[in-house]
Each structure stands twice: as C-alpha cells, then as structure tokens.
Scaffold this motif. Structure first.
Motif, PDB file in Angstrom:
ATOM      1  N   LEU A 115       0.828  -1.205   0.000  1.00 35.41           N
ATOM      2  CA  LEU A 115       0.000   0.000   0.000  1.00 35.41           C
ATOM      3  C   LEU A 115       0.866   1.261   0.000  1.00 35.41           C
ATOM      4  O   LEU A 115       0.555   2.233  -0.680  1.00 35.41           O
ATOM      5  CB  LEU A 115      -0.951  -0.007   1.203  1.00 35.41           C
ATOM      6  CG  LEU A 115      -1.963   1.117   1.259  1.00 35.41           C
ATOM      7  CD1 LEU A 115      -2.842   1.131   0.008  1.00 35.41           C
ATOM      8  CD2 LEU A 115      -2.823   0.998   2.511  1.00 35.41           C
ATOM      9  N   SER A 116       1.981   1.222   0.700  1.00 35.95           N
ATOM     10  CA  SER A 116       2.870   2.396   0.769  1.00 35.95           C
ATOM     11  C   SER A 116       3.585   2.674  -0.556  1.00 35.95           C
ATOM     12  O   SER A 116       4.156   3.731  -0.731  1.00 35.95           O
ATOM     13  CB  SER A 116       3.907   2.200   1.876  1.00 35.95           C
ATOM     14  OG  SER A 116       4.713   1.059   1.600  1.00 35.95           O
ATOM     15  N   LEU A 124      -6.203  -1.602  -6.226  1.00 41.68           N
ATOM     16  CA  LEU A 124      -6.346  -1.919  -4.805  1.00 41.68           C
ATOM     17  C   LEU A 124      -7.343  -3.060  -4.701  1.00 41.68           C
ATOM     18  O   LEU A 124      -8.447  -2.984  -5.257  1.00 41.68           O
ATOM     19  CB  LEU A 124      -6.868  -0.704  -4.025  1.00 41.68           C
ATOM     20  CG  LEU A 124      -6.007   0.559  -4.066  1.00 41.68           C
ATOM     21  CD1 LEU A 124      -6.710   1.702  -3.331  1.00 41.68           C
ATOM     22  CD2 LEU A 124      -4.633   0.308  -3.461  1.00 41.68           C
ATOM     23  N   PHE A 126      -9.602  -5.498  -2.187  1.00 42.26           N
ATOM     24  CA  PHE A 126     -10.239  -5.467  -0.866  1.00 42.26           C
ATOM     25  C   PHE A 126     -11.036  -6.749  -0.646  1.00 42.26           C
ATOM     26  O   PHE A 126     -11.387  -7.447  -1.598  1.00 42.26           O
ATOM     27  CB  PHE A 126     -11.230  -4.296  -0.785  1.00 42.26           C
ATOM     28  CG  PHE A 126     -10.633  -2.949  -1.068  1.00 42.26           C
ATOM     29  CD1 PHE A 126     -10.054  -2.202  -0.044  1.00 42.26           C
ATOM     30  CD2 PHE A 126     -10.651  -2.413  -2.349  1.00 42.26           C
ATOM     31  CE1 PHE A 126      -9.522  -0.942  -0.301  1.00 42.26           C
ATOM     32  CE2 PHE A 126     -10.127  -1.156  -2.613  1.00 42.26           C
ATOM     33  CZ  PHE A 126      -9.554  -0.424  -1.593  1.00 42.26           C
ATOM     34  N   GLY A 149      -3.241  11.293   1.446  1.00 41.47           N
ATOM     35  CA  GLY A 149      -3.805   9.951   1.352  1.00 41.47           C
ATOM     36  C   GLY A 149      -3.984   9.485  -0.082  1.00 41.47           C
ATOM     37  O   GLY A 149      -3.457  10.074  -1.021  1.00 41.47           O
ATOM     38  N   LEU A 168      -9.314   6.438   0.525  1.00 36.58           N
ATOM     39  CA  LEU A 168      -8.962   5.198   1.206  1.00 36.58           C
ATOM     40  C   LEU A 168      -9.045   5.497   2.700  1.00 36.58           C
ATOM     41  O   LEU A 168      -8.054   5.770   3.364  1.00 36.58           O
ATOM     42  CB  LEU A 168      -7.570   4.720   0.795  1.00 36.58           C
ATOM     43  CG  LEU A 168      -7.167   3.352   1.328  1.00 36.58           C
ATOM     44  CD1 LEU A 168      -8.049   2.257   0.741  1.00 36.58           C
ATOM     45  CD2 LEU A 168      -5.712   3.070   1.007  1.00 36.58           C
ATOM     46  N   ASP A 169     -10.264   5.473   3.209  1.00 37.84           N
ATOM     47  CA  ASP A 169     -10.516   5.819   4.613  1.00 37.84           C
ATOM     48  C   ASP A 169     -10.427   4.571   5.488  1.00 37.84           C
ATOM     49  O   ASP A 169     -10.070   3.478   5.014  1.00 37.84           O
ATOM     50  CB  ASP A 169     -11.877   6.514   4.741  1.00 37.84           C
ATOM     51  CG  ASP A 169     -13.026   5.658   4.232  1.00 37.84           C
ATOM     52  OD1 ASP A 169     -12.863   4.422   4.034  1.00 37.84           O
ATOM     53  OD2 ASP A 169     -14.123   6.218   4.034  1.00 37.84           O
ATOM     54  N   ALA A 170     -10.766   4.713   6.756  1.00 37.65           N
ATOM     55  CA  ALA A 170     -10.680   3.607   7.713  1.00 37.65           C
ATOM     56  C   ALA A 170     -11.508   2.408   7.263  1.00 37.65           C
ATOM     57  O   ALA A 170     -11.083   1.251   7.400  1.00 37.65           O
ATOM     58  CB  ALA A 170     -11.126   4.086   9.096  1.00 37.65           C
ATOM     59  N   TYR A 172     -12.198   1.381   4.207  1.00 38.49           N
ATOM     60  CA  TYR A 172     -11.509   0.636   3.153  1.00 38.49           C
ATOM     61  C   TYR A 172     -10.162   0.094   3.619  1.00 38.49           C
ATOM     62  O   TYR A 172      -9.744  -0.986   3.193  1.00 38.49           O
ATOM     63  CB  TYR A 172     -11.346   1.487   1.892  1.00 38.49           C
ATOM     64  CG  TYR A 172     -12.643   1.637   1.135  1.00 38.49           C
ATOM     65  CD1 TYR A 172     -13.211   0.559   0.467  1.00 38.49           C
ATOM     66  CD2 TYR A 172     -13.317   2.851   1.094  1.00 38.49           C
ATOM     67  CE1 TYR A 172     -14.404   0.674  -0.219  1.00 38.49           C
ATOM     68  CE2 TYR A 172     -14.510   2.984   0.401  1.00 38.49           C
ATOM     69  CZ  TYR A 172     -15.053   1.895  -0.259  1.00 38.49           C
ATOM     70  OH  TYR A 172     -16.230   2.022  -0.928  1.00 38.49           O
ATOM     71  N   LYS A 173      -9.467   0.810   4.504  1.00 37.07           N
ATOM     72  CA  LYS A 173      -8.188   0.294   5.018  1.00 37.07           C
ATOM     73  C   LYS A 173      -8.390  -1.015   5.775  1.00 37.07           C
ATOM     74  O   LYS A 173      -7.562  -1.924   5.686  1.00 37.07           O
ATOM     75  CB  LYS A 173      -7.501   1.332   5.913  1.00 37.07           C
ATOM     76  CG  LYS A 173      -6.816   2.428   5.123  1.00 37.07           C
ATOM     77  CD  LYS A 173      -6.096   3.395   6.023  1.00 37.07           C
ATOM     78  CE  LYS A 173      -5.450   4.498   5.205  1.00 37.07           C
ATOM     79  NZ  LYS A 173      -4.817   5.512   6.037  1.00 37.07           N
ATOM     80  N   LYS A 174      -9.493  -1.108   6.462  1.00 39.25           N
ATOM     81  CA  LYS A 174      -9.809  -2.330   7.211  1.00 39.25           C
ATOM     82  C   LYS A 174     -10.013  -3.504   6.248  1.00 39.25           C
ATOM     83  O   LYS A 174      -9.695  -4.646   6.576  1.00 39.25           O
ATOM     84  CB  LYS A 174     -11.077  -2.084   8.051  1.00 39.25           C
ATOM     85  CG  LYS A 174     -11.526  -3.226   8.910  1.00 39.25           C
ATOM     86  CD  LYS A 174     -12.752  -2.807   9.723  1.00 39.25           C
ATOM     87  CE  LYS A 174     -13.425  -4.000  10.339  1.00 39.25           C
ATOM     88  NZ  LYS A 174     -14.660  -3.627  11.011  1.00 39.25           N
ATOM     89  N   PHE A 176      -8.616  -3.649   3.114  1.00 38.68           N
ATOM     90  CA  PHE A 176      -7.531  -3.743   2.136  1.00 38.68           C
ATOM     91  C   PHE A 176      -6.811  -5.092   2.231  1.00 38.68           C
ATOM     92  O   PHE A 176      -6.479  -5.552   3.310  1.00 38.68           O
ATOM     93  CB  PHE A 176      -6.530  -2.603   2.349  1.00 38.68           C
ATOM     94  CG  PHE A 176      -5.360  -2.664   1.424  1.00 38.68           C
ATOM     95  CD1 PHE A 176      -5.481  -2.273   0.101  1.00 38.68           C
ATOM     96  CD2 PHE A 176      -4.139  -3.141   1.866  1.00 38.68           C
ATOM     97  CE1 PHE A 176      -4.403  -2.352  -0.778  1.00 38.68           C
ATOM     98  CE2 PHE A 176      -3.050  -3.219   1.005  1.00 38.68           C
ATOM     99  CZ  PHE A 176      -3.187  -2.831  -0.317  1.00 38.68           C
TER     100      PHE A 176
END
Length: 184
Positions: A115-116, A124, A126, A149, A168-170, A172-174, A176
């Motif tokens: 992701l970085s 991406l 998910f 972001g 890409l908020d919390a 979607y990060k959860k 990913f």
C-alpha cells in the motif's frame, strides 16, 4: 522629318523605360524588402512535440468519464452499469490492456505492491463488504496518491451505488488486501 522625329522620341522613351525598370530594384531594393517582410508570414519556431500520454494517465482520464455510471452486478457494460471488476476490466480494455474479469483473479495479475508503494493506475484489492471474510471481493483503481492519502475510483455497490472516487478511509483500510501494479 515628322516620322524621324517620332521614331527618335519613341526610342528615347523606350530607353528611359527600360533603364527605369533595371534601376527599380537598385533604387527601391531596401524599401521593397521591407514591404515584403511585412506581408510575408513570419516563420514560426518549431513547436516542441507533446510527450505522449502515459497509459496510466489515459486510463485515469477515461475512468473519470465513467463517474456516475450506476452499479449493476455482473456487468461490464456502461449502458446498464458496472460491478467493480467489470468497471476495471472495461477501463483497462479501452487502453488496450487485458485484465481479469473477476476481482479475486486480480490477485494473480500484475505485480503485488505494498500500500505504501502504490501509484496512480495501480489496483487496490479489498475483501467483499464483510471485512471478516478475508477473501478478495472488491477492486478499484488508484486515482491519486498525495501526502493526504490515496483516492481510488471504483464501482461501489454500497454508499453511492455506482462509479465513484473514494478516499482510502478507515472503512476501506480495514478491508484492504493488496495492491497490484498492472502498468509498469
């Protein structure tokens, strides 16, 4: 004698006229050049050739034109709507790149990317809407990466129900799973 006089006068006038024509460029050469410069189109400096657009730029420009197309399960047809993988498949095909049709198959396409390290045009992956089920069920295209972001474009079955650009908020990060580089 009249005839002779007329002939002499004619010869004199012809001689003057031919001398005048020969001397015109000399007498008026600079002025003539000045006038010609004013009416002649100036040569333009050669224009720099535009750099060809990168595949990722073409991909993202085209993808953005589809924002607002509704969500339609199992479809990759912009006239009726897209599901997430149908949208990604359709957009990549438009730039001449073949990619899988199912979101789970993207795990094996391209090069896995952290992701970085993702960049615009990468994918991406998910989980589906149930984040506890750790199987790939959703895919989107990285639209922009900034110090604030990541934004991605995708066909969402929830929230706005259609092609949108999301942060890409919390949420979607959860969900990913991995990034994938298709255009290298």
């Amino acid at each position: 004698m009249n005839k002779l006089f007329l002939i002499i006068i004619c010869l004199f006038l012809i001689s003057k006229a031919s001398n005048a024509q020969q001397s015109l460029p000399v007498l008026y050469g600079d002025r003539m050049q000045e006038l010609m410069d004013k009416i002649r189109p100036k040569e333009e400096a050669p224009k720099a050739k535009a750099k060809p657009e990168s595949l990722s730029t073409s991909l993202l420009k085209y993808a953005k034109t589809l924002v607002g197309v509704p969500y339609k399960y199992a479809s990759n047809n912009p006239k009726i709507g897209f599901d997430c993988s149908g949208f990604v498949n359709y957009v990549f095909k438009k730039i001449g790149v073949n990619v899988p049709r199912s979101s789970a198959a993207f795990k094996y396409a391209g090069t896995p990317t952290k992701l970085s390290k993702v960049k615009a045009g990468d994918l991406l992956l998910f989980t589906g809407s149930n984040a506890n089920n750790r199987q790939i069920g959703h895919v989107g295209i990285v639209y922009k990466v900034t110090n604030k972001g990541i934004k991605f474009i995708h066909a969402s079955s929830t929230r706005s129900k259609g092609v949108v650009i999301s942060d890409l908020d919390a949420h979607y990060k959860k969900r990913f799973m991995q990034g994938v580089s298709i255009l290298e």
